[in-house]
Design a protein around this motif. Structure first.
Motif, short mmCIF file in Angstrom:
data_model
loop_
_atom_site.label_atom_id
_atom_site.label_comp_id
_atom_site.label_asym_id
_atom_site.label_seq_id
_atom_site.Cartn_x
_atom_site.Cartn_y
_atom_site.Cartn_z
N LEU A 113 -30.95 -42.69 -77.59
CA LEU A 113 -29.64 -43.28 -77.82
C LEU A 113 -29.53 -44.64 -77.13
N LEU A 114 -29.98 -44.72 -75.90
CA LEU A 114 -29.89 -45.97 -75.15
C LEU A 114 -30.74 -47.06 -75.78
N ILE A 115 -31.99 -46.78 -76.01
CA ILE A 115 -32.91 -47.80 -76.52
C ILE A 115 -32.64 -48.08 -78.00
N GLY A 116 -32.32 -47.06 -78.77
CA GLY A 116 -32.03 -47.27 -80.19
C GLY A 116 -30.79 -48.12 -80.40
N ALA A 117 -29.73 -47.85 -79.64
CA ALA A 117 -28.51 -48.66 -79.76
C ALA A 117 -28.76 -50.09 -79.31
N THR A 118 -29.54 -50.26 -78.25
CA THR A 118 -29.86 -51.61 -77.79
C THR A 118 -30.67 -52.36 -78.83
N ALA A 119 -31.66 -51.71 -79.43
CA ALA A 119 -32.47 -52.36 -80.46
C ALA A 119 -31.63 -52.72 -81.68
N LEU A 120 -30.74 -51.83 -82.09
CA LEU A 120 -29.91 -52.09 -83.25
C LEU A 120 -28.96 -53.25 -83.00
N MET A 121 -28.26 -53.22 -81.87
CA MET A 121 -27.30 -54.29 -81.58
C MET A 121 -28.00 -55.63 -81.38
N SER A 122 -29.16 -55.62 -80.74
CA SER A 122 -29.92 -56.86 -80.55
C SER A 122 -30.39 -57.42 -81.87
N SER A 123 -30.85 -56.56 -82.76
CA SER A 123 -31.32 -57.02 -84.07
C SER A 123 -30.18 -57.60 -84.89
N ILE A 124 -29.04 -56.93 -84.87
CA ILE A 124 -27.88 -57.44 -85.61
C ILE A 124 -27.42 -58.77 -85.03
N ALA A 125 -27.32 -58.87 -83.71
CA ALA A 125 -26.88 -60.11 -83.07
C ALA A 125 -27.85 -61.25 -83.36
N PHE A 126 -29.15 -60.98 -83.25
CA PHE A 126 -30.15 -62.02 -83.52
C PHE A 126 -30.08 -62.47 -84.97
N SER A 127 -29.96 -61.53 -85.90
CA SER A 127 -29.91 -61.87 -87.32
C SER A 127 -28.70 -62.74 -87.64
#
Length: 139
Positions: free
Chosen positions: A108-122
């Motif tokens: 949950l921690l790493i998956g949410a971080t990866a998702l939010m980072s990917s969305i923000a970067f995109s």
């Protein structure tokens, strides 16, 4: 296994065998995302292909983390009915242990971080590109 080996399809091969189509397709967005990261390191984040490809890696990690959470929170009856049909519904193979809970929390921690980072970067790169194109038109 779904979280750590998920981007390479290992959990799919473990549960469904070597003929699982999704297991063979999972490494493709992972490899493209890693290639996008390599391009960003080599050419900078202004490279168009890097900001298109890099989020694929994050989205793949987020999807595998979600899969790990779903697997970890499955009831023993559902797990054994789907993956251990020869075992009793309340067999110990489908029970949640403390290691499973720790894996769910980390996923949950790493998956949410990866998702939010990917969305923000995109979105950041997309809107910066739109501003640059708008400035070109206005000049």
């Amino acid at each position: 296994m779904a979280f750590l080996g998920g981007p390479f399809g290992l959990h799919r091969f473990y549960l469904h065998g070597w003929t699982d189509t999704l297991g063979w397709f999972l490494p493709i967005p992972t490899a493209l995302g890693l290639y996008g990261i390599r391009r960003a390191l080599e050419f900078g984040v202004d490279d168009g292909w890097s900001w298109v490809l890099t989020p694929l890696f994050g989205f793949t990690i987020a999807a595998c983390a979600l899969t790990a959470i779903v697997y970890g929170l499955a009831t023993p009856e559902k797990w054994n009915a789907r993956h251990n049909p020869q075992a009793a519904p309340d067999d110990s193979a489908g029970r949640t242990q403390w290691l499973t809970i720790g894996a769910v929390v980390c996923s949950l921690l790493i998956g949410a971080t990866a998702l939010m980072s990917s969305i923000a970067f995109s979105f950041q790169r997309y809107f910066e590109y739109q501003i640059e194109e708008g400035q070109k038109i206005s000049q």
